[in-house]
Design a protein around this motif. Structure first.
Motif, PDB file in Angstrom:
ATOM      1  N   ASP A  68     -32.159 -13.113   6.399  1.00 49.79           N
ATOM      2  CA  ASP A  68     -33.505 -12.648   5.525  1.00 49.79           C
ATOM      3  C   ASP A  68     -34.097 -13.829   5.117  1.00 49.79           C
ATOM      4  O   ASP A  68     -32.897 -15.009   4.644  1.00 49.79           O
ATOM      5  N   TRP A  69     -34.986 -13.592   4.375  1.00 49.19           N
ATOM      6  CA  TRP A  69     -35.319 -14.866   3.508  1.00 49.19           C
ATOM      7  C   TRP A  69     -35.325 -14.705   2.711  1.00 49.19           C
ATOM      8  O   TRP A  69     -35.895 -16.032   1.686  1.00 49.19           O
ATOM      9  N   SER A  70     -34.543 -13.562   1.873  1.00 50.32           N
ATOM     10  CA  SER A  70     -33.931 -14.177   0.797  1.00 50.32           C
ATOM     11  C   SER A  70     -32.445 -14.614   0.147  1.00 50.32           C
ATOM     12  O   SER A  70     -32.145 -14.834  -0.783  1.00 50.32           O
ATOM     13  N   GLY A  71     -31.954 -15.323   1.731  1.00 55.63           N
ATOM     14  CA  GLY A  71     -31.205 -16.145   1.969  1.00 55.63           C
ATOM     15  C   GLY A  71     -29.852 -15.081   1.610  1.00 55.63           C
ATOM     16  O   GLY A  71     -28.619 -15.292   1.324  1.00 55.63           O
ATOM     17  N   ALA A  72     -29.663 -13.832   2.381  1.00 57.42           N
ATOM     18  CA  ALA A  72     -28.365 -13.143   1.643  1.00 57.42           C
ATOM     19  C   ALA A  72     -28.014 -12.839   3.540  1.00 57.42           C
ATOM     20  O   ALA A  72     -28.934 -12.326   4.493  1.00 57.42           O
ATOM     21  N   VAL A  73     -27.545 -11.865   3.582  1.00 52.81           N
ATOM     22  CA  VAL A  73     -26.454 -12.016   5.034  1.00 52.81           C
ATOM     23  C   VAL A  73     -25.928 -10.658   5.043  1.00 52.81           C
ATOM     24  O   VAL A  73     -24.915 -10.366   4.251  1.00 52.81           O
ATOM     25  N   ARG A  74     -25.814 -10.160   5.679  1.00 53.02           N
ATOM     26  CA  ARG A  74     -25.270  -8.673   5.398  1.00 53.02           C
ATOM     27  C   ARG A  74     -25.247  -8.071   6.965  1.00 53.02           C
ATOM     28  O   ARG A  74     -25.086  -8.357   8.334  1.00 53.02           O
ATOM     29  N   ILE A  75     -23.577  -7.221   6.747  1.00 52.59           N
ATOM     30  CA  ILE A  75     -23.278  -7.416   7.551  1.00 52.59           C
ATOM     31  C   ILE A  75     -22.931  -5.384   7.564  1.00 52.59           C
ATOM     32  O   ILE A  75     -23.072  -4.556   6.418  1.00 52.59           O
ATOM     33  N   TRP A  76     -23.535  -4.115   8.440  1.00 51.59           N
ATOM     34  CA  TRP A  76     -23.897  -3.489   9.259  1.00 51.59           C
ATOM     35  C   TRP A  76     -22.346  -3.187  10.099  1.00 51.59           C
ATOM     36  O   TRP A  76     -22.240  -2.924  10.950  1.00 51.59           O
ATOM     37  N   ASP A  77     -22.315  -1.642   9.721  1.00 47.43           N
ATOM     38  CA  ASP A  77     -20.783  -0.961  10.534  1.00 47.43           C
ATOM     39  C   ASP A  77     -21.711  -0.504  11.510  1.00 47.43           C
ATOM     40  O   ASP A  77     -23.006   0.365  11.658  1.00 47.43           O
ATOM     41  N   THR A  78     -21.695   0.147  13.258  1.00 47.75           N
ATOM     42  CA  THR A  78     -22.542   0.393  13.392  1.00 47.75           C
ATOM     43  C   THR A  78     -21.878   2.048  13.973  1.00 47.75           C
ATOM     44  O   THR A  78     -23.262   2.584  14.876  1.00 47.75           O
ATOM     45  N   THR A  79     -21.258   2.264  14.123  1.00 47.11           N
ATOM     46  CA  THR A  79     -20.888   3.117  14.028  1.00 47.11           C
ATOM     47  C   THR A  79     -21.829   4.794  12.818  1.00 47.11           C
ATOM     48  O   THR A  79     -22.314   5.979  12.948  1.00 47.11           O
ATOM     49  N   THR A  80     -21.733   4.525  11.500  1.00 50.88           N
ATOM     50  CA  THR A  80     -23.091   4.908  10.763  1.00 50.88           C
ATOM     51  C   THR A  80     -23.716   4.243   9.891  1.00 50.88           C
ATOM     52  O   THR A  80     -24.340   4.904   9.405  1.00 50.88           O
ATOM     53  N   TRP A  81     -24.064   2.847  10.272  1.00 47.21           N
ATOM     54  CA  TRP A  81     -24.816   2.312  10.061  1.00 47.21           C
ATOM     55  C   TRP A  81     -24.800   1.547   8.856  1.00 47.21           C
ATOM     56  O   TRP A  81     -25.514   1.938   7.717  1.00 47.21           O
ATOM     57  N   ASP A  82     -24.135   2.307   7.834  1.00 46.21           N
ATOM     58  CA  ASP A  82     -23.543   1.866   6.623  1.00 46.21           C
ATOM     59  C   ASP A  82     -23.712  -0.041   6.584  1.00 46.21           C
ATOM     60  O   ASP A  82     -22.932  -0.290   7.409  1.00 46.21           O
ATOM     61  N   GLU A  83     -24.097  -0.629   5.263  1.00 41.88           N
ATOM     62  CA  GLU A  83     -24.007  -1.742   4.835  1.00 41.88           C
ATOM     63  C   GLU A  83     -22.450  -2.236   4.869  1.00 41.88           C
ATOM     64  O   GLU A  83     -22.071  -1.007   3.560  1.00 41.88           O
ATOM     65  N   LEU A  84     -21.825  -3.041   5.075  1.00 45.83           N
ATOM     66  CA  LEU A  84     -20.303  -3.687   4.553  1.00 45.83           C
ATOM     67  C   LEU A  84     -20.034  -4.812   3.814  1.00 45.83           C
ATOM     68  O   LEU A  84     -19.139  -4.192   2.694  1.00 45.83           O
ATOM     69  N   MET A  85     -21.442  -4.544   3.526  1.00 48.33           N
ATOM     70  CA  MET A  85     -20.999  -6.574   2.135  1.00 48.33           C
ATOM     71  C   MET A  85     -22.432  -7.027   2.561  1.00 48.33           C
ATOM     72  O   MET A  85     -22.811  -6.912   3.802  1.00 48.33           O
ATOM     73  N   THR A  86     -21.991  -8.166   1.571  1.00 50.96           N
ATOM     74  CA  THR A  86     -23.192  -8.527   1.737  1.00 50.96           C
ATOM     75  C   THR A  86     -23.326 -10.809   0.850  1.00 50.96           C
ATOM     76  O   THR A  86     -22.126 -10.161   0.142  1.00 50.96           O
ATOM     77  N   ILE A  87     -23.828 -11.047   2.253  1.00 52.69           N
ATOM     78  CA  ILE A  87     -23.174 -12.972   0.997  1.00 52.69           C
ATOM     79  C   ILE A  87     -24.919 -13.135   0.638  1.00 52.69           C
ATOM     80  O   ILE A  87     -25.305 -13.177   1.371  1.00 52.69           O
ATOM     81  N   GLU A  88     -24.934 -13.144  -0.415  1.00 50.28           N
ATOM     82  CA  GLU A  88     -25.690 -13.791  -0.916  1.00 50.28           C
ATOM     83  C   GLU A  88     -25.424 -15.375  -0.447  1.00 50.28           C
ATOM     84  O   GLU A  88     -24.745 -15.545  -1.179  1.00 50.28           O
ATOM     85  N   LEU A  89     -26.838 -15.866  -0.614  1.00 51.94           N
ATOM     86  CA  LEU A  89     -26.259 -17.597  -0.006  1.00 51.94           C
ATOM     87  C   LEU A  89     -27.221 -18.249  -1.215  1.00 51.94           C
ATOM     88  O   LEU A  89     -28.608 -18.052  -0.960  1.00 51.94           O
ATOM     89  N   SER A  90     -26.891 -19.077  -2.127  1.00 49.11           N
ATOM     90  CA  SER A  90     -27.734 -19.515  -3.158  1.00 49.11           C
ATOM     91  C   SER A  90     -28.744 -21.030  -2.994  1.00 49.11           C
ATOM     92  O   SER A  90     -29.248 -20.824  -4.073  1.00 49.11           O
ATOM     93  N   ASP A  91     -28.478 -21.731  -2.119  1.00 49.39           N
ATOM     94  CA  ASP A  91     -29.381 -23.024  -1.763  1.00 49.39           C
ATOM     95  C   ASP A  91     -30.333 -23.075  -0.734  1.00 49.39           C
ATOM     96  O   ASP A  91     -30.809 -23.867  -0.817  1.00 49.39           O
ATOM     97  N   GLY A  92     -30.190 -21.971  -0.205  1.00 46.85           N
ATOM     98  CA  GLY A  92     -31.204 -21.795   0.723  1.00 46.85           C
ATOM     99  C   GLY A  92     -32.294 -20.140   0.050  1.00 46.85           C
ATOM    100  O   GLY A  92     -31.589 -19.220   0.356  1.00 46.85           O
ATOM    101  N   LYS A  93     -33.520 -19.957   1.404  1.00 48.33           N
ATOM    102  CA  LYS A  93     -34.363 -18.620   0.960  1.00 48.33           C
ATOM    103  C   LYS A  93     -34.295 -18.722   2.527  1.00 48.33           C
ATOM    104  O   LYS A  93     -35.352 -17.269   2.047  1.00 48.33           O
ATOM    105  N   CYS A  94     -33.890 -18.694   3.542  1.00 45.09           N
ATOM    106  CA  CYS A  94     -34.418 -18.538   4.415  1.00 45.09           C
ATOM    107  C   CYS A  94     -33.365 -17.948   5.777  1.00 45.09           C
ATOM    108  O   CYS A  94     -32.623 -19.344   6.315  1.00 45.09           O
ATOM    109  N   VAL A  95     -32.421 -17.491   6.178  1.00 45.91           N
ATOM    110  CA  VAL A  95     -31.902 -17.855   6.879  1.00 45.91           C
ATOM    111  C   VAL A  95     -32.361 -17.375   8.273  1.00 45.91           C
ATOM    112  O   VAL A  95     -32.789 -16.521   8.756  1.00 45.91           O
TER     113      VAL A  95
END
Length: 193
Positions: A68-95
């Motif tokens: 997303d535009w906040s610089g976050a990469v998020r990984i979701w489990d497709t069985t539950t659609w729960d978020e497994l983890m977030t990777i915050e990228l500090s040097d850019g504002k748009c993935v």
């Protein structure tokens, strides 16, 4: 067949590998998931701080990654659609782009803003016992220059990206995953903006 739900722009779509799900990345700060064979809405994932720009399913279809535009990469489990983890990228504002390698061993993201950003590469480690456990190991960064799109070769040996240096011509870079180095550039600038 028409699926509706996102309000505003939809910059990204992805099918799960078996074609069961389709997911949309919305400018309305949501991800919508539909079951294609049943023609039903499965889930809306909301609560993002910024617009979602990109998404991709893992080759096994067990994970969905969003950028997303906040610089976050998020990984979701497709069985539950729960978020497994977030990777915050500090040097850019748009993935701008995310991708899994065809063997599921690597995850990459391109981040770009004039003067900052880069290509990020992680090895994906999924716990075979607990589906709710995933972790990533950062790999040597292929690029520290802003980049707008990425793609793995089908044989999982190469990663390519296009830089975002705001020049009239864009360079295509190719990274050898096994040797952890960029291949020599012999074709010059390849893509007009």
């Amino acid at each position: 067949m028409v699926f509706t739900g996102n309000v505003g722009g939809v910059p990204g779509l992805a099918f799960s590998p078996e074609g069961r799900f389709i997911a949309s990345a919305g400018k309305d700060r949501s991800v919508r998931i539909w079951n294609v064979p049943n023609e039903t809405h499965v889930r809306s994932i909301t609560g993002f701080g910024e617009s979602i720009q990109t998404l991709a399913f893992s080759p096994k279809g067990d994970m969905l990654v969003t950028g997303d535009w906040s610089g976050a990469v998020r990984i979701w489990d497709t069985t539950t659609w729960d978020e497994l983890m977030t990777i915050e990228l500090s040097d850019g504002k748009c993935v701008w782009s995310v991708a899994f390698s065809a063997d599921g061993q690597y995850l990459a993201a391109s981040v770009g803003r004039p003067g900052r950003g880069g290509v990020y590469l992680w090895r994906v480690l999924r716990d075979q016992v607990s589906r709710a456990s995933v972790r990533v190991e950062p790999q040597h960064p292929p690029s520290v220059s802003p980049a707008v799109c990425i793609h793995f070769s089908q044989n999982c040996e190469l990663l390519a990206w296009v830089d975002d240096n705001n020049a009239p011509l864009r360079d295509v870079h190719i990274w050898n995953l096994k040797e952890s180095r960029e291949l020599p550039k012999t074709w010059g600038q390849a893509i007009e903006s």
